[in-house]
Design a protein around this motif. Sequence first.
Motif, PDB file in Angstrom:
ATOM      1  N   THR A 109      -3.101   8.847   4.632  1.00 24.84           N
ATOM      2  CA  THR A 109      -2.484   8.532   3.333  1.00 24.84           C
ATOM      3  C   THR A 109      -2.034   7.079   3.294  1.00 24.84           C
ATOM      4  OG1 THR A 109      -1.660  10.804   3.307  1.00 24.84           O
ATOM      5  CG2 THR A 109      -0.799   9.314   1.634  1.00 24.84           C
ATOM      6  N   LEU A 110      -1.446   6.614   4.384  1.00 26.39           N
ATOM      7  CA  LEU A 110      -0.939   5.241   4.432  1.00 26.39           C
ATOM      8  C   LEU A 110      -2.057   4.210   4.363  1.00 26.39           C
ATOM      9  CD1 LEU A 110       1.953   5.529   7.029  1.00 26.39           C
ATOM     10  CD2 LEU A 110       2.170   4.871   4.633  1.00 26.39           C
ATOM     11  N   ILE A 111      -3.236   4.552   4.892  1.00 28.02           N
ATOM     12  CA  ILE A 111      -4.363   3.609   4.831  1.00 28.02           C
ATOM     13  C   ILE A 111      -4.685   3.247   3.377  1.00 28.02           C
ATOM     14  CG2 ILE A 111      -6.882   3.468   5.109  1.00 28.02           C
ATOM     15  CD1 ILE A 111      -6.537   4.816   7.825  1.00 28.02           C
ATOM     16  N   VAL A 112      -4.722   4.276   2.516  1.00 23.31           N
ATOM     17  CA  VAL A 112      -5.009   4.036   1.093  1.00 23.31           C
ATOM     18  C   VAL A 112      -3.912   3.178   0.474  1.00 23.31           C
ATOM     19  CG1 VAL A 112      -5.396   5.111  -1.160  1.00 23.31           C
ATOM     20  CG2 VAL A 112      -6.238   6.225   0.901  1.00 23.31           C
ATOM     21  N   VAL A 113      -2.664   3.488   0.795  1.00 26.29           N
ATOM     22  CA  VAL A 113      -1.532   2.771   0.200  1.00 26.29           C
ATOM     23  C   VAL A 113      -1.450   1.337   0.731  1.00 26.29           C
ATOM     24  CG1 VAL A 113       0.957   2.787  -0.149  1.00 26.29           C
ATOM     25  CG2 VAL A 113      -0.287   4.932  -0.124  1.00 26.29           C
ATOM     26  N   VAL A 114      -1.683   1.158   2.023  1.00 27.02           N
ATOM     27  CA  VAL A 114      -1.670  -0.199   2.601  1.00 27.02           C
ATOM     28  C   VAL A 114      -2.756  -1.054   1.947  1.00 27.02           C
ATOM     29  CG1 VAL A 114      -2.182  -1.526   4.687  1.00 27.02           C
ATOM     30  CG2 VAL A 114      -0.636   0.422   4.804  1.00 27.02           C
ATOM     31  N   SER A 115      -3.927  -0.463   1.752  1.00 28.75           N
ATOM     32  CA  SER A 115      -5.009  -1.184   1.079  1.00 28.75           C
ATOM     33  C   SER A 115      -4.599  -1.577  -0.337  1.00 28.75           C
ATOM     34  CB  SER A 115      -6.255  -0.296   1.033  1.00 28.75           C
ATOM     35  OG  SER A 115      -7.293  -0.932   0.342  1.00 28.75           O
ATOM     36  N   LEU A 116      -3.922  -0.645  -1.030  1.00 26.63           N
ATOM     37  CA  LEU A 116      -3.448  -0.919  -2.390  1.00 26.63           C
ATOM     38  C   LEU A 116      -2.414  -2.044  -2.383  1.00 26.63           C
ATOM     39  CD1 LEU A 116      -4.098   0.490  -5.134  1.00 26.63           C
ATOM     40  CD2 LEU A 116      -2.004   1.790  -4.849  1.00 26.63           C
ATOM     41  N   PHE A 117      -1.552  -2.043  -1.378  1.00 32.06           N
ATOM     42  CA  PHE A 117      -0.498  -3.054  -1.282  1.00 32.06           C
ATOM     43  C   PHE A 117      -1.068  -4.437  -0.940  1.00 32.06           C
ATOM     44  CE2 PHE A 117       2.654  -5.331   1.373  1.00 32.06           C
ATOM     45  CZ  PHE A 117       3.656  -5.507   0.424  1.00 32.06           C
ATOM     46  N   VAL A 118      -1.975  -4.495   0.021  1.00 33.46           N
ATOM     47  CA  VAL A 118      -2.502  -5.782   0.487  1.00 33.46           C
ATOM     48  C   VAL A 118      -3.511  -6.369  -0.487  1.00 33.46           C
ATOM     49  CG1 VAL A 118      -3.807  -6.913   2.334  1.00 33.46           C
ATOM     50  CG2 VAL A 118      -2.102  -5.169   2.903  1.00 33.46           C
ATOM     51  N   LEU A 119      -4.381  -5.510  -1.045  1.00 34.03           N
ATOM     52  CA  LEU A 119      -5.491  -6.007  -1.851  1.00 34.03           C
ATOM     53  C   LEU A 119      -5.358  -5.718  -3.344  1.00 34.03           C
ATOM     54  CD1 LEU A 119      -8.333  -4.724   0.519  1.00 34.03           C
ATOM     55  CD2 LEU A 119      -7.378  -7.025   0.455  1.00 34.03           C
ATOM     56  N   LEU A 129      -8.697  -1.107  -8.257  1.00 36.17           N
ATOM     57  CA  LEU A 129      -9.834  -0.215  -8.031  1.00 36.17           C
ATOM     58  C   LEU A 129     -10.542  -0.551  -6.717  1.00 36.17           C
ATOM     59  CD1 LEU A 129     -11.589   2.075  -9.165  1.00 36.17           C
ATOM     60  CD2 LEU A 129     -12.951   0.346 -10.362  1.00 36.17           C
ATOM     61  N   ASN A 130     -10.747  -1.835  -6.473  1.00 30.00           N
ATOM     62  CA  ASN A 130     -11.410  -2.257  -5.232  1.00 30.00           C
ATOM     63  C   ASN A 130     -10.597  -1.854  -4.001  1.00 30.00           C
ATOM     64  OD1 ASN A 130     -13.513  -3.364  -6.647  1.00 30.00           O
ATOM     65  ND2 ASN A 130     -12.712  -5.459  -6.600  1.00 30.00           N
ATOM     66  N   SER A 131      -9.276  -2.046  -4.084  1.00 25.84           N
ATOM     67  CA  SER A 131      -8.422  -1.708  -2.943  1.00 25.84           C
ATOM     68  C   SER A 131      -8.421  -0.200  -2.691  1.00 25.84           C
ATOM     69  CB  SER A 131      -6.995  -2.205  -3.173  1.00 25.84           C
ATOM     70  OG  SER A 131      -6.397  -1.521  -4.257  1.00 25.84           O
ATOM     71  N   PHE A 132      -8.457   0.582  -3.775  1.00 34.16           N
ATOM     72  CA  PHE A 132      -8.497   2.037  -3.650  1.00 34.16           C
ATOM     73  C   PHE A 132      -9.796   2.477  -2.952  1.00 34.16           C
ATOM     74  CE2 PHE A 132      -9.418   6.301  -5.369  1.00 34.16           C
ATOM     75  CZ  PHE A 132      -8.235   6.958  -5.036  1.00 34.16           C
ATOM     76  N   ILE A 133     -10.907   1.861  -3.347  1.00 36.50           N
ATOM     77  CA  ILE A 133     -12.203   2.194  -2.744  1.00 36.50           C
ATOM     78  C   ILE A 133     -12.233   1.792  -1.268  1.00 36.50           C
ATOM     79  CG2 ILE A 133     -14.676   1.640  -2.768  1.00 36.50           C
ATOM     80  CD1 ILE A 133     -14.389   1.377  -5.858  1.00 36.50           C
ATOM     81  N   ILE A 134     -11.718   0.591  -0.955  1.00 36.70           N
ATOM     82  CA  ILE A 134     -11.681   0.126   0.441  1.00 36.70           C
ATOM     83  C   ILE A 134     -10.818   1.058   1.286  1.00 36.70           C
ATOM     84  CG2 ILE A 134     -10.831  -1.728   1.952  1.00 36.70           C
ATOM     85  CD1 ILE A 134     -11.683  -3.690  -0.334  1.00 36.70           C
ATOM     86  N   GLY A 135      -9.664   1.458   0.748  1.00 30.91           N
ATOM     87  CA  GLY A 135      -8.781   2.380   1.453  1.00 30.91           C
ATOM     88  C   GLY A 135      -9.452   3.719   1.710  1.00 30.91           C
ATOM     89  N   LEU A 136     -10.198   4.190   0.714  1.00 33.21           N
ATOM     90  CA  LEU A 136     -10.895   5.468   0.851  1.00 33.21           C
ATOM     91  C   LEU A 136     -11.976   5.388   1.927  1.00 33.21           C
ATOM     92  CD1 LEU A 136     -10.766   8.270  -0.422  1.00 33.21           C
ATOM     93  CD2 LEU A 136     -12.508   7.545  -2.056  1.00 33.21           C
ATOM     94  N   ILE A 137     -12.694   4.263   1.960  1.00 30.87           N
ATOM     95  CA  ILE A 137     -13.722   4.062   2.995  1.00 30.87           C
ATOM     96  C   ILE A 137     -13.073   4.047   4.379  1.00 30.87           C
ATOM     97  CG2 ILE A 137     -15.385   2.382   3.936  1.00 30.87           C
ATOM     98  CD1 ILE A 137     -15.974   1.598   0.990  1.00 30.87           C
ATOM     99  N   ALA A 138     -11.909   3.398   4.479  1.00 28.76           N
ATOM    100  CA  ALA A 138     -11.192   3.352   5.764  1.00 28.76           C
ATOM    101  C   ALA A 138     -10.771   4.750   6.213  1.00 28.76           C
ATOM    102  CB  ALA A 138      -9.970   2.441   5.647  1.00 28.76           C
ATOM    103  N   VAL A 139     -10.335   5.574   5.243  1.00 32.64           N
ATOM    104  CA  VAL A 139      -9.957   6.956   5.552  1.00 32.64           C
ATOM    105  C   VAL A 139     -11.170   7.731   6.066  1.00 32.64           C
ATOM    106  CG1 VAL A 139      -9.229   9.167   4.544  1.00 32.64           C
ATOM    107  CG2 VAL A 139      -8.008   7.082   3.967  1.00 32.64           C
ATOM    108  N   ILE A 140     -12.304   7.540   5.395  1.00 33.55           N
ATOM    109  CA  ILE A 140     -13.544   8.224   5.807  1.00 33.55           C
ATOM    110  C   ILE A 140     -13.893   7.869   7.251  1.00 33.55           C
ATOM    111  CG2 ILE A 140     -16.049   8.296   5.422  1.00 33.55           C
ATOM    112  CD1 ILE A 140     -15.412   7.985   2.395  1.00 33.55           C
TER     113      ILE A 140
END
Length: 983
Positions: free
Chosen positions: A933-943, A511-522
């Motif tokens: 799209t990759l920003i969210v996935v990279v965040s999910l993968f790393v965190l 959940l945290n990684s998804f939120i961080i990825g979403l913030i990065a997309v924004i």
Amino acid sequence: MKNKGLVVFIAVVLALTCVYQLSFTYVARKFESKARAFATKNGKFDGEVYRNYIDSLGSKPILNLGFIKRNYFKCKDSELKLGLDLQGGMNVILEVSKGDVLKTLAGSNQSQNEFKTAIDAADRTYKSKGGDYVDLFANELKAIAPNKTLASLFATRENKQITNESSDDQVKDYLKRELKSKSDNTRQVIEARLNQGNISQPNIQELEGGKISVELPGVDNPKRIRTLLEQSAKLEFWEVYGNNPKNQFEGYTKIYEGLNKVLAQKIRLQKGFTVDSAKLKTVLAIADSSKRDSAKKAFDAEIAAKDSSSMPLAEMGLFPYTNGQNIAEGPMIGIATKSAINKVNKILQDPSILEKMPQDVRFAWGAEPMIKENEIYALYALKATKEGKASLGSGEENIIADAFATTSTTSGQVEVNMSMTNMAAKSWKDITTKNKDQYIAIVLDNKVFSAPIVNDPITGGNSSISGSFSVEEATDLANVLKAGKLPAPAQIVAEDVVGPTLGKESIKEGLNSFIIGLIAVILMIVLYYNRAGVIAIAAVLLNIFFIIGILASYGAALTLPGIAGIVLTIGMAVDANVLIYERIRDELREGKSLKTAINNGFQAALSSIIDGNITTLLAGVIMTFVGAGPVYGFAITLIIGIISSLFTAILISRILIEKRIAAGKDVSFDTKWSKDVLVNANYNFMGNRKKFYIGSSLIILIGMVMLFQQGGLSTGIDFKGGYGYQMQLQPGIGAESIKAELDKNLQGSSNEVKTIGSEGRYKIVTTYKINDNNVSADSVEADVIKALNKFNATASNVLSSSEVGPTVASNIRTKSAWVVVASLLAIFFYIVVRFKKVSFAVGATIALIHDVLMVFAVFAMIDGFVPFALEMDQAFIAAILTVVGYSINDSVVVFDRIREFMGNYKTETNMAKLINDAINQTLTRTLMTSATTLIVVVSLFVLGGAALKGFSLALLIGIGVGTYSSICIASPIVVDMFKEKKA
């Protein structure tokens, strides 16, 4: 833009609906937090106190909106559901009644004393010691009747595979096959019931010994689940010994009085009561008929005064159904209080009494009391056919095509309306024609729900079941009837609470990684598109809100595959805005006014957005036909997300932009650093297409060879099952710590650990050596205990063990594969129709297959070199489906610009140059969409934690490859096919 008012109205209504629906989740979780705080003393949580708090206060309103009040239980029913992987739930173990299966297979032979004794003995031994039930039964029979063969019991007309000459071993093999078949069919019926009953994403596994494990996410109504799982749903329609002038009140005269006389005679014999036959002969010899009748009445009164057994049924509590002095018209033969039913049943089951009654009579009680206050039930006498069965009943084939709950317009009661299959409807017509003005009993699981009189023949195959149902009970019964009856009785032998599959830490990290990825997309969108980017992000966030709200309204469970669907729809929502903004930027570069550029930009981007989303939507709709499993969860989320993203990106974002312009405020679509990015790009993609073909082919070939050498990707528990253990370990260890030890010490295995029930109890499933025929279950158990040596595990910590089947049943796997193929065909034909050239459809399809193969190839090449498991499980399927959706969307958007160029430059004969120019113009859009799209996935993968590594890596590879293939594979294929066609 026209109809702005309507769009705003729809958006407001949809938003309010989502807020309303999600409010149930908020208040339910808030109430649970209070209950948890109340049940926690000195840092220790007491589950029993928590449950008591819920039970005692849960019926009081916790949500009051003025026009509606809801208690906790109602709010819980309507909250956003989470899957087992995110939430945990209820674990139920069902066991198919093996004795009942053997009784059915034996037919009328089950009444033999040797059979009954052997079954009873086998039941006792099986419950106390376990073992193979058929072998136990055969051994018990041999001990009781050494000369009796199994064939003599099971060689019936129905069992074509058994003859009187069949050996005991042949019969045992047959019985074991039948037990396995009944267990498989029971699993399928249970799965259908749960899916139709809106129990989202159940996890069902077959255990050894005919047991079935069912895990249900977030269930808090065990009583309802027990009914759904255990109810046999044997629906039958019987002719009735009723009471009316047309049948001369045969229910009373033939059945009630007949029972009374037989029972009275039996009691007289037991008491030694005799009648003065000489006196009776004298009375009957009186010549004057009036005097003879008077003398007979006096004689009968004298006998009755001496004989206490003249009305034994009434004395035992079964009274005739009267309207005062006379027998009343109706389908029942008698009535009794609930307390008298057991006494009456002993009479009705007495062979010495039944043998003197009509051979076709069968008895059944009403499902509900006739008079609730006094708990008085009706007894019905049913008429069997010559074969001893109901006139119409659900055998191997279900007789109900559809069923639904409704409210009767006459009685106002909730009832279940049913429509029959064609064959059943024909039989129903014949039965109702034959029984005009007589009663037909509707019997479910040997209880009479209603017995209406037939006024006219029923030709439509319709009927209904009425009773004291709530709407939920009627809906559940309708769903059970649609799913069909259980092929064998099944009972719940154990139930408990299980924790989430992923573990709390993994869920939190994900959940945290998804939120961080979403913030990065924004941040990226805003930095690239300036103020317009803020509007795009507002539309994307509104889209996510709508998706979650609609999921809650729909009653679907949010699972890991569902989150994959949300990731894809976020990418597609951003993609739509990027397409629009890039078109607007093109218009602005040509010197057009802001208003004109916006209008032209939205209009020009529309076809690309529609085509890209419809192709993905087609795949999603077809995938829903799977009906269960990860494919279904992914598809539901995807469909909701696509429709929502189209609404927010095309309509809402435009209203926000035009409103800002109307207010005289500036709307910028770029920043200083993003203004000229790739504006004059001129990369020769088509000129290098052979290099792309060779490069992709080499990677896929090497990957496939390695995959073949490895025997394919290792499959997880979802696909091959494993060894299951319940273990009691010291409290506070945590499921993830246990899993980490198993992963480290049981090399090459897939391991799953869940909390279950009380503190320190865990459910462990491992694929360790599951396919090694030379390894015993005992040695695997020893290795599991050794792997947990860090936690001082010993054999005494193992509470139970069994071999478990796969979560994803083989029929679901096959069905999933077929719907994916169907999706590809649907997409292929849509592209042919929409683009009017087969070359585009071929290019998109080959690129899609290329992307999937590339994911498998890369996984095979890096397997063993990465510090986490790469295996095929439900999460991997979700990732592949995401790749399929992303790939087709990306290819179609590129093709749309190519089609536009072909229309604008009809005289251009160099197809490679034309396509190259079109791709270069869409390059910004392609890279921006992929990047967000990759920003969210990279965040999910790393965190996202270890449990999500394989899932997010598959997404990462697939999305990257999908971007590459739309430019470097799909488009070159169009060029080459166009050349061949020209030649």
